[in-house]
Design an enzyme around this catalytic site. Structure first.
Site, PDB file in Angstrom:
ATOM      1  N   LYS A 147       0.847  -1.190   0.000  1.00  0.00           N
ATOM      2  CA  LYS A 147       0.000   0.000   0.000  1.00  0.00           C
ATOM      3  C   LYS A 147       0.876   1.232   0.000  1.00  0.00           C
ATOM      4  O   LYS A 147       1.940   1.263   0.633  1.00  0.00           O
ATOM      5  CB  LYS A 147      -0.905   0.032   1.244  1.00  0.00           C
ATOM      6  CG  LYS A 147      -1.714   1.319   1.373  1.00  0.00           C
ATOM      7  CD  LYS A 147      -2.486   1.396   2.687  1.00  0.00           C
ATOM      8  CE  LYS A 147      -3.177   2.757   2.820  1.00  0.00           C
ATOM      9  NZ  LYS A 147      -3.955   2.874   4.073  1.00  0.00           N
ATOM     10  N   GLU A 196      -8.955  12.912  12.304  1.00  0.00           N
ATOM     11  CA  GLU A 196      -8.272  11.720  12.828  1.00  0.00           C
ATOM     12  C   GLU A 196      -7.363  12.019  14.011  1.00  0.00           C
ATOM     13  O   GLU A 196      -6.395  12.786  13.907  1.00  0.00           O
ATOM     14  CB  GLU A 196      -7.450  11.051  11.718  1.00  0.00           C
ATOM     15  CG  GLU A 196      -6.801   9.746  12.149  1.00  0.00           C
ATOM     16  CD  GLU A 196      -6.207   8.976  10.988  1.00  0.00           C
ATOM     17  OE1 GLU A 196      -5.679   7.869  11.231  1.00  0.00           O
ATOM     18  OE2 GLU A 196      -6.277   9.456   9.833  1.00  0.00           O
ATOM     19  N   GLU A 240      -8.124  -2.516   4.054  1.00  0.00           N
ATOM     20  CA  GLU A 240      -7.223  -1.379   4.230  1.00  0.00           C
ATOM     21  C   GLU A 240      -7.291  -0.859   5.658  1.00  0.00           C
ATOM     22  O   GLU A 240      -6.261  -0.551   6.288  1.00  0.00           O
ATOM     23  CB  GLU A 240      -7.595  -0.271   3.239  1.00  0.00           C
ATOM     24  CG  GLU A 240      -6.720   0.961   3.330  1.00  0.00           C
ATOM     25  CD  GLU A 240      -7.163   2.076   2.402  1.00  0.00           C
ATOM     26  OE1 GLU A 240      -6.630   3.196   2.546  1.00  0.00           O
ATOM     27  OE2 GLU A 240      -8.039   1.829   1.550  1.00  0.00           O
ATOM     28  N   GLU A 376     -11.710  10.546  -4.827  1.00  0.00           N
ATOM     29  CA  GLU A 376     -11.607  10.573  -3.363  1.00  0.00           C
ATOM     30  C   GLU A 376     -10.795  11.771  -2.893  1.00  0.00           C
ATOM     31  O   GLU A 376     -11.172  12.455  -1.929  1.00  0.00           O
ATOM     32  CB  GLU A 376     -10.977   9.275  -2.853  1.00  0.00           C
ATOM     33  CG  GLU A 376     -10.856   9.231  -1.348  1.00  0.00           C
ATOM     34  CD  GLU A 376     -10.329   7.901  -0.826  1.00  0.00           C
ATOM     35  OE1 GLU A 376      -9.504   7.927   0.119  1.00  0.00           O
ATOM     36  OE2 GLU A 376     -10.743   6.844  -1.345  1.00  0.00           O
TER      37      GLU A 376
END
Length: 398
Positions: A147, A196, A240, A376
């Site tokens: 990733k 976050e 993910e 996105e």
């Protein structure tokens, strides 16, 4: 936390502190737990003499806090930001004054009709970003890494730009997140509203809230609910997310006497995005383990870099045509007792007297679609574009 008496008295509200924020003279950090306004600079954390500046950051911060204590300074905390790259210099200071208030609450949106944006320029252009995603997917297929998070930027031209009204708009629009306006010196400001939490420590209690797996919100309630449900069912996004959550738990576990990791992710929403999130909680085994110790052990998570970390960093250096700087670093505070909060520096921009640079990224894995990843990043840029009074459609500017 040791603060000035005005803040310690609890008489100030989050709205008071947000209104008092002045770019270049103060830094603001607002979270669901409370709001801090750091005014002036008493002592700055010095640069590291090491190539890996992150490795001795905790030691340098403790030394500066020791200086403040020995001098009898009333503030025993550092506030600021840490960049993405391990060899880049953090911007952390002991402020002259530290005012503290409660958490920000929903307020009337701030009008930004006179934002003064004279031009937008994408770096890289949308088609080049999609091509970079395609290259990353091929490299993943060849086994170079599993990733990588690829970012893109928008440069917004605005001579004489003032970050203050944008920070206030973000605080009003995203009261459940982590709003920040951090003075970087030389007329530069790091501003944004991150959803976050990297990590917090209050007493011996620890919390981290990794996010990975995203979908754009819709103005239509039925479509918005459908997108949220689809995200929660998505095998790609759940995988993910599981990789990121496992990495966060593995990094925290050596420091914790107890750690709780929910078996299933939950939906987290912002004004523009749905995310998969997992609230990881625990207790430190050693009270000397500070929030900054935990944050540096976590940074960077796979949610902002990739896996394996070294290979993903190398790919970022190859495929991204700009220096991330403080984007995907961490922003927040820690005090002499070890308490603190650090948010992941996303949904953000860096402002200068000529305008600002906006950033957004997407996690690329096997099977990622370049067009979907571009979409996105456009949706994620919507947080800052909306605060600037611009349409989110401007994220696709060439």
């Amino acid at each position: 936390m040791t603060t000035d008496t005005a803040a310690a008295s609890g008489t100030e509200t989050a709205a008071d502190l947000v209104a008092a924020y002045r770019p270049g003279r103060s830094s603001l950090f607002a979270s669901p737990r409370g709001t801090l306004l750091a005014e002036g600079t008493y002592f700055a954390v010095p640069p590291s003499g090491r190539r890996d500046a992150l490795a001795d950051l905790d030691r340098r911060v403790r030394a500066v806090l020791g200086v403040a204590e020995a001098a009898g300074h009333s503030v025993r905390a550092v506030v600021g930001a840490v960049p993405f790259a391990p060899d880049a210099h953090a911007h952390l200071v002991v402020p002259m004054h530290l005012r503290r208030g409660g958490p920000a609450g929903p307020e009337r949106p701030v009008s930004l009709e006179r934002h003064g944006i004279t031009g937008l320029h994408a770096v890289p252009a949308p088609d080049r970003y999609a091509a970079a995603v395609g290259r990353a997917v091929r490299q993943i297929g060849d086994g170079h890494y599993t990733k990588v998070v690829l970012a893109r930027s928008l440069r917004a031209d605005s001579p004489g730009f003032d970050p203050a009204p944008v920070v206030r708009a973000l605080a009003a629009r995203e009261p459940g997140g982590y709003t920040f306006g951090v003075d970087l010196g030389a007329g530069r400001t790091l501003l944004g509203a991150s959803p976050e939490l990297l990590v917090s420590r209050h007493g011996r209690r620890v919390a981290a809230h990794p996010l990975a797996g995203s979908a754009a919100r819709s103005a239509d309630p039925a479509e918005d609910a459908r997108r949220a449900a689809a995200l929660l069912r998505s095998e790609k996004d759940r995988h993910e997310h599981a990789v990121v959550t496992r990495a966060v738990a593995d990094a925290l576990r050596p420091f914790c006497a107890q750690l709780t990791v929910p078996p299933e992710p939950s939906l987290v929403r912002t004004a523009t995005m749905w995310h998969l999130g997992t609230l990881v909680t625990g207790a430190v085994a050693d009270p000397a383990t500070s929030a900054l110790t935990l944050a540096t052990a976590l940074h960077p998570t796979p949610a902002v870099c990739g896996t394996p970390t070294a290979a993903a960093r190398a790919a970022i250096g190859e495929l991204e045509p700009f220096d991330r700087g403080f984007y995907t670093g961490m922003v927040g505070w820690v005090d002499a007792a070890g308490d603190g909060e650090w948010a992941v520096t996303i949904r953000c921009a860096v402002a200068d007297p000529g305008g600002l640079d906006l950033f957004a990224g997407a996690g690329i894995v096997a099977g990622s679609d370049p067009g979907a990843e571009l979409a996105e990043t456009s949706a994620k840029l919507g947080t800052m574009l909306a605060a600037l009074g611009l349409s989110t459609e401007r994220a696709d500017v060439a």
